[in-house]
Design a protein around this motif. Structure first.
Motif, PDB file in Angstrom:
ATOM      1  N   LEU A 249       0.826  -1.206   0.000  1.00  0.00           N
ATOM      2  CA  LEU A 249       0.000   0.000   0.000  1.00  0.00           C
ATOM      3  C   LEU A 249       0.859   1.253   0.000  1.00  0.00           C
ATOM      4  CD1 LEU A 249      -2.690   1.565   0.316  1.00  0.00           C
ATOM      5  CD2 LEU A 249      -2.420   1.291   2.798  1.00  0.00           C
ATOM      6  N   VAL A 250       1.900   1.296   0.820  1.00  0.00           N
ATOM      7  CA  VAL A 250       2.754   2.486   0.901  1.00  0.00           C
ATOM      8  C   VAL A 250       3.357   2.796  -0.465  1.00  0.00           C
ATOM      9  CG1 VAL A 250       4.905   3.399   1.859  1.00  0.00           C
ATOM     10  CG2 VAL A 250       3.235   2.308   3.369  1.00  0.00           C
ATOM     11  N   ALA A 251       3.777   1.776  -1.182  1.00  0.00           N
ATOM     12  CA  ALA A 251       4.336   1.988  -2.518  1.00  0.00           C
ATOM     13  C   ALA A 251       3.284   2.592  -3.449  1.00  0.00           C
ATOM     14  CB  ALA A 251       4.857   0.666  -3.089  1.00  0.00           C
ATOM     15  N   ARG A 252       2.054   2.103  -3.348  1.00  0.00           N
ATOM     16  CA  ARG A 252       0.976   2.622  -4.192  1.00  0.00           C
ATOM     17  C   ARG A 252       0.604   4.059  -3.792  1.00  0.00           C
ATOM     18  NH1 ARG A 252      -3.527  -1.866  -5.522  1.00  0.00           N
ATOM     19  NH2 ARG A 252      -2.267  -3.113  -6.956  1.00  0.00           N
ATOM     20  N   THR A 254       2.519   6.234  -2.425  1.00  0.00           N
ATOM     21  CA  THR A 254       3.612   7.118  -2.822  1.00  0.00           C
ATOM     22  C   THR A 254       3.471   7.512  -4.285  1.00  0.00           C
ATOM     23  OG1 THR A 254       5.084   6.112  -1.182  1.00  0.00           O
ATOM     24  CG2 THR A 254       6.113   7.349  -2.977  1.00  0.00           C
ATOM     25  N   SER A 255       3.122   6.549  -5.119  1.00  0.00           N
ATOM     26  CA  SER A 255       2.929   6.835  -6.547  1.00  0.00           C
ATOM     27  C   SER A 255       1.736   7.757  -6.772  1.00  0.00           C
ATOM     28  CB  SER A 255       2.718   5.532  -7.320  1.00  0.00           C
ATOM     29  OG  SER A 255       3.877   4.723  -7.265  1.00  0.00           O
ATOM     30  N   ALA A 256       0.670   7.551  -5.964  1.00  0.00           N
ATOM     31  CA  ALA A 256      -0.553   8.339  -6.133  1.00  0.00           C
ATOM     32  C   ALA A 256      -0.512   9.659  -5.382  1.00  0.00           C
ATOM     33  CB  ALA A 256      -1.761   7.522  -5.667  1.00  0.00           C
ATOM     34  N   GLY A 257       0.443   9.814  -4.443  1.00  0.00           N
ATOM     35  CA  GLY A 257       0.499  11.019  -3.623  1.00  0.00           C
ATOM     36  C   GLY A 257      -0.672  11.129  -2.669  1.00  0.00           C
ATOM     37  N   LEU A 258      -1.127   9.992  -2.143  1.00  0.00           N
ATOM     38  CA  LEU A 258      -2.322   9.965  -1.288  1.00  0.00           C
ATOM     39  C   LEU A 258      -2.074   9.093  -0.064  1.00  0.00           C
ATOM     40  CD1 LEU A 258      -5.173   9.496  -3.933  1.00  0.00           C
ATOM     41  CD2 LEU A 258      -4.773  11.529  -2.536  1.00  0.00           C
ATOM     42  N   ALA A 259      -1.314   9.548   0.890  1.00  0.00           N
ATOM     43  CA  ALA A 259      -1.064   8.765   2.100  1.00  0.00           C
ATOM     44  C   ALA A 259      -2.175   8.980   3.118  1.00  0.00           C
ATOM     45  CB  ALA A 259       0.281   9.152   2.710  1.00  0.00           C
ATOM     46  N   SER A 260      -2.518   7.915   3.852  1.00  0.00           N
ATOM     47  CA  SER A 260      -3.551   7.993   4.882  1.00  0.00           C
ATOM     48  C   SER A 260      -3.222   7.018   6.005  1.00  0.00           C
ATOM     49  CB  SER A 260      -4.922   7.653   4.302  1.00  0.00           C
ATOM     50  OG  SER A 260      -5.848   7.345   5.329  1.00  0.00           O
ATOM     51  N   PRO A 261      -3.033   7.501   7.243  1.00  0.00           N
ATOM     52  CA  PRO A 261      -2.766   6.589   8.362  1.00  0.00           C
ATOM     53  C   PRO A 261      -3.886   5.575   8.581  1.00  0.00           C
ATOM     54  CG  PRO A 261      -2.286   8.860   8.986  1.00  0.00           C
ATOM     55  CD  PRO A 261      -2.974   8.907   7.653  1.00  0.00           C
ATOM     56  N   LEU A 262      -5.135   5.994   8.440  1.00  0.00           N
ATOM     57  CA  LEU A 262      -6.246   5.072   8.675  1.00  0.00           C
ATOM     58  C   LEU A 262      -6.279   3.982   7.612  1.00  0.00           C
ATOM     59  CD1 LEU A 262      -8.516   4.844  10.826  1.00  0.00           C
ATOM     60  CD2 LEU A 262     -10.063   5.778   9.101  1.00  0.00           C
ATOM     61  N   ARG A 263      -6.011   4.354   6.372  1.00  0.00           N
ATOM     62  CA  ARG A 263      -5.951   3.349   5.301  1.00  0.00           C
ATOM     63  C   ARG A 263      -4.807   2.362   5.564  1.00  0.00           C
ATOM     64  NH1 ARG A 263      -4.509   6.409   0.974  1.00  0.00           N
ATOM     65  NH2 ARG A 263      -6.656   7.103   0.663  1.00  0.00           N
ATOM     66  N   ARG A 264      -3.711   2.864   6.088  1.00  0.00           N
ATOM     67  CA  ARG A 264      -2.576   2.002   6.404  1.00  0.00           C
ATOM     68  C   ARG A 264      -2.915   1.057   7.553  1.00  0.00           C
ATOM     69  NH1 ARG A 264       2.607   6.179   5.714  1.00  0.00           N
ATOM     70  NH2 ARG A 264       2.395   6.375   3.440  1.00  0.00           N
ATOM     71  N   LEU A 265      -3.712   1.537   8.508  1.00  0.00           N
ATOM     72  CA  LEU A 265      -4.184   0.640   9.567  1.00  0.00           C
ATOM     73  C   LEU A 265      -5.044  -0.461   8.967  1.00  0.00           C
ATOM     74  CD1 LEU A 265      -4.568  -0.207  12.502  1.00  0.00           C
ATOM     75  CD2 LEU A 265      -6.382   1.522  12.691  1.00  0.00           C
ATOM     76  N   ALA A 266      -5.887  -0.101   8.008  1.00  0.00           N
ATOM     77  CA  ALA A 266      -6.715  -1.100   7.331  1.00  0.00           C
ATOM     78  C   ALA A 266      -5.851  -2.156   6.648  1.00  0.00           C
ATOM     79  CB  ALA A 266      -7.627  -0.421   6.310  1.00  0.00           C
ATOM     80  N   ALA A 267      -4.747  -1.734   6.045  1.00  0.00           N
ATOM     81  CA  ALA A 267      -3.851  -2.688   5.378  1.00  0.00           C
ATOM     82  C   ALA A 267      -3.275  -3.685   6.367  1.00  0.00           C
ATOM     83  CB  ALA A 267      -2.724  -1.942   4.665  1.00  0.00           C
ATOM     84  N   LEU A 322      -6.772   1.326  -3.708  1.00  0.00           N
ATOM     85  CA  LEU A 322      -5.366   1.238  -3.327  1.00  0.00           C
ATOM     86  C   LEU A 322      -5.053  -0.058  -2.595  1.00  0.00           C
ATOM     87  CD1 LEU A 322      -4.890   4.952  -2.269  1.00  0.00           C
ATOM     88  CD2 LEU A 322      -3.618   3.797  -4.088  1.00  0.00           C
ATOM     89  N   LEU A 323      -6.034  -0.598  -1.888  1.00  0.00           N
ATOM     90  CA  LEU A 323      -5.812  -1.834  -1.154  1.00  0.00           C
ATOM     91  C   LEU A 323      -6.065  -3.081  -1.996  1.00  0.00           C
ATOM     92  CD1 LEU A 323      -7.492  -0.783   2.216  1.00  0.00           C
ATOM     93  CD2 LEU A 323      -5.098  -1.469   1.952  1.00  0.00           C
ATOM     94  N   ARG A 324      -7.010  -3.032  -2.973  1.00  0.00           N
ATOM     95  CA  ARG A 324      -7.463  -4.268  -3.593  1.00  0.00           C
ATOM     96  C   ARG A 324      -7.314  -4.333  -5.109  1.00  0.00           C
ATOM     97  NH1 ARG A 324     -13.060  -4.955  -3.007  1.00  0.00           N
ATOM     98  NH2 ARG A 324     -12.703  -7.063  -3.760  1.00  0.00           N
ATOM     99  N   ALA A 325      -7.261  -3.199  -5.778  1.00  0.00           N
ATOM    100  CA  ALA A 325      -7.216  -3.252  -7.245  1.00  0.00           C
ATOM    101  C   ALA A 325      -5.922  -3.912  -7.721  1.00  0.00           C
ATOM    102  CB  ALA A 325      -7.339  -1.850  -7.832  1.00  0.00           C
ATOM    103  N   SER A 326      -5.988  -4.493  -8.895  1.00  0.00           N
ATOM    104  CA  SER A 326      -4.781  -5.101  -9.472  1.00  0.00           C
ATOM    105  C   SER A 326      -3.845  -4.005  -9.969  1.00  0.00           C
ATOM    106  CB  SER A 326      -5.160  -6.019 -10.638  1.00  0.00           C
ATOM    107  OG  SER A 326      -5.635  -5.251 -11.733  1.00  0.00           O
ATOM    108  N   ASP A 327      -2.592  -4.373 -10.149  1.00  0.00           N
ATOM    109  CA  ASP A 327      -1.627  -3.404 -10.671  1.00  0.00           C
ATOM    110  C   ASP A 327      -2.048  -2.894 -12.042  1.00  0.00           C
ATOM    111  OD1 ASP A 327      -0.068  -3.666  -8.420  1.00  0.00           O
ATOM    112  OD2 ASP A 327       1.276  -5.169  -9.304  1.00  0.00           O
ATOM    113  N   ALA A 328      -2.744  -3.741 -12.803  1.00  0.00           N
ATOM    114  CA  ALA A 328      -3.141  -3.365 -14.163  1.00  0.00           C
ATOM    115  C   ALA A 328      -4.284  -2.356 -14.164  1.00  0.00           C
ATOM    116  CB  ALA A 328      -3.541  -4.611 -14.958  1.00  0.00           C
ATOM    117  N   THR A 329      -5.218  -2.492 -13.223  1.00  0.00           N
ATOM    118  CA  THR A 329      -6.410  -1.635 -13.246  1.00  0.00           C
ATOM    119  C   THR A 329      -6.319  -0.424 -12.316  1.00  0.00           C
ATOM    120  OG1 THR A 329      -7.491  -2.952 -11.504  1.00  0.00           O
ATOM    121  CG2 THR A 329      -7.864  -3.618 -13.797  1.00  0.00           C
TER     122      THR A 329
END
Length: 402
Positions: A249-252, A254-267, A322-329
């Motif tokens: 998730l952190v790698a994704r 970083t690419s999107a410029g959208l960091a979120s602590p709560l989303r990271r907790l979800a991961a 950011l958590l579930r989509a494939s790298d392609a989509t």
């Protein structure tokens, strides 16, 4: 060593404050994060002053100078000076006389070294003369800051016994400022005393954990924490699988410029909404945070970006992508949500009645059918919705005649 120039040091209201509090006589210094972050050329968020003046004297001086002051923590020697440039916490020098892992009983002192000694890490015990910028370093904090070494002041086991939250702070500061592996003595002490976290309020644990997850890349530090059983007493749900999801998730992000602590907790959590609800309740998260956390880990939600955002909101849709989509989509899905706001269905039940439907359950059912087609067609404009409505009303009328 001299504190480097920084914009916050030239604020007129701050210059006036340190003058009133006797900086020229050596009675007040900048302390804590403002000193540390300025040395690292980082933005400074909070300003703290330490002073040899007792709280009553601080209050009197500020009131005489017509500086607004709030007695935010008099028992522990802290008042807040409200300046035009923002609040500044002013705390009288102190030393601990009793601690229980959560609270401390303090007495005031005029000993700068004794006050520095009660702080947690060497890099946080630095102070600076407000006028000359001279740095005072009693525990080799400058060397540790230069080396990226987060180290307890004194015996780590004793410092953790004084304040159990220092376990989580050790890892947060390492994630932000540390380089390489954590300090071995500090890590061993945190692992040995991990059960002490159970004595803390869950709100304090949540606050510290979310701060840790807000650093640029918390993944390596979380891996160390999991491997050493740090979180197991309070968050046993977090395991190596969660760390792997976090790193992806952190790698994704970083690419999107959208960091979120709560989303990271979800991961970090398994894909189980009921479990996420349980964790959120245990951490005393807000209702909005609980809902978002549960939605983020739902493995059954569709991944089509705009329909997902329409159903659960933009923020939660981004979480899911950011958590579930494939790298392609993922890139296409994220791009489709840029500058897009979920629209409202441009037709209501009253208009369907005007088109010939009889008021009742058929109106709601027809409206649902129209909405499904509208979503499937990627939210077309009102003219297209009107055409869809005419078709669905006609279909409903034919079914009624059968």
């Amino acid at each position: 060593m001299i504190l480097p120039p920084a914009p916050w040091r030239t604020r007129p209201s701050l210059i006036r404050l340190v003058e009133v509090l006797g900086a020229a006589q050596g009675l007040s210094r900048f302390v804590g994060g403002a000193v540390r972050d300025t040395l690292l050329h980082l933005p400074v968020a909070d300003l703290d002053l330490a002073t040899a003046l007792e709280p009553d004297a601080v209050m009197a001086r500020l009131q005489a100078a017509q500086i607004k002051v709030i007695p935010t923590g008099l028992r522990h020697g802290t008042v807040t000076a409200v300046l035009s440039s923002g609040p500044v916490e002013v705390t009288t020098l102190r030393r601990d006389v009793a601690t229980d892992g959560r609270h401390a009983v303090v007495v005031f002192t005029d000993d700068w070294r004794a006050d520095a000694a009660r702080r947690d890490f060497t890099i946080n015990a630095l102070s600076a003369d407000p006028i000359t910028g001279e740095i005072f370093d009693y525990f080799d904090g400058l060397a540790d800051l230069d080396a990226g070494h987060v180290r307890f002041i004194g015996e780590p086991l004793e410092r953790i016994a004084e304040d159990h939250l220092r376990i989580l702070r050790f890892f947060r500061f390492h994630a932000r400022f540390g380089r390489g592996e954590p300090d071995p003595a500090g890590l061993a002490a945190c692992a040995a005393r991990a059960n002490d976290l159970m004595a803390l309020s869950r709100e304090r644990i949540a606050q510290e954990l979310l701060k840790l997850l807000a650093v640029a890349d918390p993944g390596p530090t979380l891996a160390v924490m999991v491997d050493n059983g740090i979180l197991k007493p309070v968050l046993p749900e977090i395991d190596r699988g969660g760390v792997a999801r976090l790193r992806r998730l952190v790698a994704r992000e970083t690419s999107a410029g959208l960091a979120s602590p709560l989303r990271r907790l979800a991961a970090l959590l398994p894909p189980d909404p009921a479990l996420a609800e349980n964790v959120a309740a245990r951490l005393k998260l807000s209702n909005a945070q609980r809902k978002r956390l549960a939605l983020a880990v739902d493995p059954t939600a569709p991944i089509a970006a705009r329909p997902l955002a329409y159903a659960i909101g933009l923020e939660s849709a981004r979480d899911q992508l950011l958590l579930r989509a494939s790298d392609a989509t993922l890139p296409e899905g994220m791009d489709s949500l840029r500058r897009w706001q979920p629209p409202r269905l441009p037709i209501g039940g009253g208009e369907l009645v005007k088109l010939g439907l009889r008021a009742g359950p058929v109106v709601a059912a027809t409206l649902k059918a129209i909405e499904r087609r509208w979503i499937d067609e990627d939210f077309p404009d009102a003219d297209r919705v009107q055409a869809i409505a005419l078709e669905e009303v006609d279909q409903a009328a034919r079914l009624r005649q059968k």
